[in-house]
Write a protein that holds these residues in place. Structure first.
Motif, short mmCIF file in Angstrom:
data_model
loop_
_atom_site.label_atom_id
_atom_site.label_comp_id
_atom_site.label_asym_id
_atom_site.label_seq_id
_atom_site.Cartn_x
_atom_site.Cartn_y
_atom_site.Cartn_z
N ILE A 5 0.86 -1.19 0.00
CA ILE A 5 0.00 0.00 0.00
C ILE A 5 0.89 1.24 0.00
O ILE A 5 1.77 1.39 0.84
N HIS A 7 0.94 5.63 -0.78
CA HIS A 7 0.29 6.91 -1.05
C HIS A 7 1.37 7.94 -1.32
O HIS A 7 2.37 8.00 -0.59
N GLY A 22 3.94 4.53 2.89
CA GLY A 22 3.56 3.20 2.44
C GLY A 22 4.06 2.10 3.34
O GLY A 22 4.86 2.34 4.26
N ASP A 50 -3.65 1.63 -3.26
CA ASP A 50 -3.96 2.65 -2.27
C ASP A 50 -4.77 1.97 -1.17
O ASP A 50 -5.08 0.78 -1.25
N SER A 51 -5.10 2.69 -0.12
CA SER A 51 -5.79 2.06 1.01
C SER A 51 -7.21 1.61 0.67
O SER A 51 -7.79 0.82 1.38
#
Length: 98
Positions: A5, A7, A22, A50-51
């Motif tokens: 993940i 960002h 991340g 992404d989340s």
């Protein structure tokens, strides 16, 4: 297995600090893409999330600045420049030397 993940947050205002946040797995993917860009000039990462679970690929470019070199198309569109007009060297200076 933990998910990669990642960002990437842009600057909120000029001279603000951008942020990359991340998981360790995602940062390893980004590190590999940066290493490839340093070796080849440009690279794409493997998929990261992404989340919300949306997958995407990060493009990493390593360029030496030159005022006659056109920036990537998305930057030209934001700046309203046509394809033939070179941007001032300050554009490249803001991106950094390498």
């Amino acid at each position: 297995m933990p998910q990669p993940i990642l960002h990437i947050y842009q600057q909120a205002f000029p001279h603000d600090m951008p942020a990359i946040v991340g998981t360790a797995e995602a940062l390893d993917v980004l590190r590999a893409a940066i290493g490839n860009a340093l070796a080849r000039g440009e690279a794409l990462s493997r998929d990261v999330l992404d989340s919300a679970g949306e997958g995407y690929v990060v493009k990493v470019c390593c360029r030496l600045p030159h005022k006659a070199e056109a920036p990537p198309g998305s930057f030209r569109e934001k700046l309203g420049k046509d394809d033939l007009e070179p941007l001032p060297s300050t554009f490249w200076e803001r991106l950094g030397a390498r």
